[in-house]
Design an enzyme around this catalytic site. Sequence first.
Site, PDB file in Angstrom:
ATOM      1  N   LYS A   1      11.670  -4.384 -41.424  1.00  0.00           N
ATOM      2  CA  LYS A   1      11.388  -5.579 -40.621  1.00  0.00           C
ATOM      3  C   LYS A   1      12.644  -5.891 -39.813  1.00  0.00           C
ATOM      4  O   LYS A   1      13.682  -6.225 -40.392  1.00  0.00           O
ATOM      5  CB  LYS A   1      11.055  -6.766 -41.528  1.00  0.00           C
ATOM      6  CG  LYS A   1       9.712  -6.643 -42.240  1.00  0.00           C
ATOM      7  CD  LYS A   1       9.537  -7.794 -43.221  1.00  0.00           C
ATOM      8  CE  LYS A   1       8.137  -7.811 -43.812  1.00  0.00           C
ATOM      9  NZ  LYS A   1       8.016  -8.801 -44.894  1.00  0.00           N
TER      10      LYS A   1
ATOM     11  N   GLU B   1      -2.405 -13.119 -40.846  1.00  0.00           N
ATOM     12  CA  GLU B   1      -2.280 -11.754 -40.328  1.00  0.00           C
ATOM     13  C   GLU B   1      -3.617 -11.154 -39.911  1.00  0.00           C
ATOM     14  O   GLU B   1      -3.746  -9.952 -39.751  1.00  0.00           O
ATOM     15  CB  GLU B   1      -1.573 -10.880 -41.361  1.00  0.00           C
ATOM     16  CG  GLU B   1      -0.168 -11.413 -41.643  1.00  0.00           C
ATOM     17  CD  GLU B   1       0.625 -10.575 -42.619  1.00  0.00           C
ATOM     18  OE1 GLU B   1       0.094  -9.562 -43.112  1.00  0.00           O
ATOM     19  OE2 GLU B   1       1.785 -10.930 -42.883  1.00  0.00           O
TER      20      GLU B   1
END
Length: 430
Positions: free
Chosen positions: A339, A205
């Site tokens: 999400k 990430e």
Amino acid sequence: MSAIVDVYAREVLDSRGNPTVEVEVYTEDGGFGRALVPSGASTGEYEAVELRDGDKSRYLGKGVLKAVENVNEIIAPAIIGFEVTDQVGIDKTLIELDGTENKSKLGANAILGVSLAVARAAADELDMPLYQYLGGFNAKTLPVPMMNILNGGAHADNNVDIQEFMIMPVGAKSFREALRMGAEIFHSLKAVLKEKGYNTAVGDEGGFAPNLKSNEEALQTIIEAIEKAGYKPGEEVMLAMDVASSELYNKEDGKYHLEGEGVVKTSEEMVAWYEELVSKYPIISIEDGLDENDWEGHKLLTERLGKKVQLVGDDLFVTNTKKLAEGIEKGVGNSILIKVNQIGTLTETFDAIEMAKRAGYTAVVSHRSGETEDSTIADIAVATNAGQIKTGAPSRTDRVAKYNQLLRIEDQLGDTAIYNGIKSFYNLKK
């Protein structure tokens, strides 16, 4: 409004070099939408199912040709002819076509790609920005970024147990300023790590993944980086953690194994540990502090820290209204991570955000560790006035794509843009 005339899917790659689904939707009046689907590394037990081929001769079994075929052969014929703006009707059709609780027949990756591409095509046809099409004229709140700058756990190959250590520039006056603060702290952290002789390679990430001695050293190092960048920890910048405790939980003994530190803790000891960390560091948010099935542990954590710390359910709630309703009823957590690929359609995603807000929970719109150049979640964050976004470090194009889209949106909104900073944590009694 015009009808959908073509839907086409193909197999492309995500940020980890794994296959994912890309979907294109075309309308009779020339509207066009394209969406790419993300995927997670640490996934919740109750998430919607991502369909993978399992053919070891291609992409180590991770191919998505079956999901692509499901779009082209099953979904496309079912939604061609629908008005492109009928998002609810289209999403309902997708859910019914699949017919399973967890979208395992057609695959959440197939369904989500179509759902998002439809919304993009509708916005394109109306010549509207996506955030405005989804959220209407009141979509104007830019989110506080939750920037993952130090990685451990499943996102890194090191001996740090906590999966993500994040910074939140709550003292900024605008999103642009918040992003600048985050980027400056990110570069400052790199310098601090170099001085200490640590590795400065980045993880999935975009955050650094050095082999630190302990979880607490990670927090101390970030504080040092914030100060070195010229900001005040606890005032201008707060800390956040994603523990991803389900990855630490051992089902056999019912305890949490922090292998990096060589300790084993009960639920009560985990809660006590968080209380200690919160008393020592300016931590405003803890995600998945306990295992997704440890409801008693989550309840205890909420009782102890729920008034002063945002307690985010990711694996706990999996963007699912049934799981969230259970959490609200039991008084567990005070925030939900959103999400899109955990649930699989745009409509269900919006339902979860609405339910959270009605219950006084915050909603944090989030990326996955396996991302793409698709920036839809930036538009979703503004469309829903969610107030927070979690989309990695200000590094790697797959993460920065979302931040750059938010900069564009802030520019478009001009004087009407709102950045709430610390007020985004509206349910905490600081």
